[in-house]
Enzyme design. Sequence first.
Site, PDB file in Angstrom:
ATOM      1  N   HIS A   1       0.755  -1.115   0.006  1.00  0.00           N
ATOM      2  CA  HIS A   1      -0.071   0.072   0.096  1.00  0.00           C
ATOM      3  C   HIS A   1       0.895   1.267  -0.087  1.00  0.00           C
ATOM      4  O   HIS A   1       2.097   1.197   0.259  1.00  0.00           O
ATOM      5  CB  HIS A   1      -1.008   0.165   1.236  1.00  0.00           C
ATOM      6  CG  HIS A   1      -0.397  -0.038   2.523  1.00  0.00           C
ATOM      7  ND1 HIS A   1       0.140  -1.095   3.125  1.00  0.00           N
ATOM      8  CD2 HIS A   1      -0.124   0.971   3.531  1.00  0.00           C
ATOM      9  CE1 HIS A   1       0.613  -0.835   4.235  1.00  0.00           C
ATOM     10  NE2 HIS A   1       0.472   0.435   4.604  1.00  0.00           N
TER      11      HIS A   1
ATOM     12  N   HIS B   1       1.018   5.391   1.455  1.00  0.00           N
ATOM     13  CA  HIS B   1       0.579   6.354   2.501  1.00  0.00           C
ATOM     14  C   HIS B   1       1.074   7.785   1.761  1.00  0.00           C
ATOM     15  O   HIS B   1       2.269   7.861   1.411  1.00  0.00           O
ATOM     16  CB  HIS B   1       1.366   6.131   3.634  1.00  0.00           C
ATOM     17  CG  HIS B   1       0.621   5.216   4.524  1.00  0.00           C
ATOM     18  ND1 HIS B   1      -0.550   5.396   5.399  1.00  0.00           N
ATOM     19  CD2 HIS B   1       1.043   3.962   4.804  1.00  0.00           C
ATOM     20  CE1 HIS B   1      -0.763   4.308   5.920  1.00  0.00           C
ATOM     21  NE2 HIS B   1       0.068   3.242   5.401  1.00  0.00           N
TER      22      HIS B   1
ATOM     23  N   TYR C   1       3.035   8.888  11.910  1.00  0.00           N
ATOM     24  CA  TYR C   1       2.631   7.725  11.753  1.00  0.00           C
ATOM     25  C   TYR C   1       2.894   7.208  10.261  1.00  0.00           C
ATOM     26  O   TYR C   1       3.363   6.158  10.128  1.00  0.00           O
ATOM     27  CB  TYR C   1       0.939   8.153  11.745  1.00  0.00           C
ATOM     28  CG  TYR C   1       0.297   6.706  11.201  1.00  0.00           C
ATOM     29  CD1 TYR C   1       0.176   5.618  11.964  1.00  0.00           C
ATOM     30  CD2 TYR C   1      -0.266   6.719   9.937  1.00  0.00           C
ATOM     31  CE1 TYR C   1      -0.782   4.682  11.542  1.00  0.00           C
ATOM     32  CE2 TYR C   1      -1.095   5.753   9.154  1.00  0.00           C
ATOM     33  CZ  TYR C   1      -1.194   4.605  10.077  1.00  0.00           C
ATOM     34  OH  TYR C   1      -1.872   3.461   9.708  1.00  0.00           O
TER      35      TYR C   1
ATOM     36  N   GLN D   1       5.237   3.883  10.051  1.00  0.00           N
ATOM     37  CA  GLN D   1       4.343   2.461   9.358  1.00  0.00           C
ATOM     38  C   GLN D   1       4.811   1.328   9.152  1.00  0.00           C
ATOM     39  O   GLN D   1       4.643   0.495   9.612  1.00  0.00           O
ATOM     40  CB  GLN D   1       3.523   2.967   8.242  1.00  0.00           C
ATOM     41  CG  GLN D   1       2.358   2.288   7.812  1.00  0.00           C
ATOM     42  CD  GLN D   1       1.161   1.712   8.736  1.00  0.00           C
ATOM     43  OE1 GLN D   1       0.869   2.640   9.301  1.00  0.00           O
ATOM     44  NE2 GLN D   1       0.685   0.444   8.777  1.00  0.00           N
TER      45      GLN D   1
END
Length: 151
Positions: A62, A64, A126, A130
């Site tokens: 994924h 971010h 964050y 991650q």
Amino acid sequence: MANQTNNLAHTKWLCKYHIVFTPKYRRKVIYNQYRVDIGKILKTLCQYRGVELIEGHLMPDHVHMLVSIPPKISVASFMGYLKGKSALEIFDKHASLKYKYGNRHFWAEGYYVTTVGLNEATIRKYIKEQNKHDIALDKLSVKEYADPFRN
């Protein structure tokens, strides 16, 4: 640019979004050479649209992004543009991926988005951490399977 507002002709704005999206079938394909190329493609496409990429991190399955999108561009239209154009460029650079992802659809449908507001530092932290969090979860989720042939 923590809380600095931007200007358009008749507008002062501060619109920041945390966006997460995944490759189709959530395949773990974003690594090594793909990772470098996908990062460059996403940065370039953001610059073309006048979107500031504040923070970004490519995980194996994924992406971010912390972005500042002008109010004249909706988040939905930007994401359609970003995912559509990046998929075309990814398939142009890595033609072998077309066998895994038919019809030139690299990204899964949909995305997650949230407004950042004044907690930008928390979101940045964050996104940066991650990877550490995912590694820790992988270590915790080690499953021990019982032997199916034992009574």
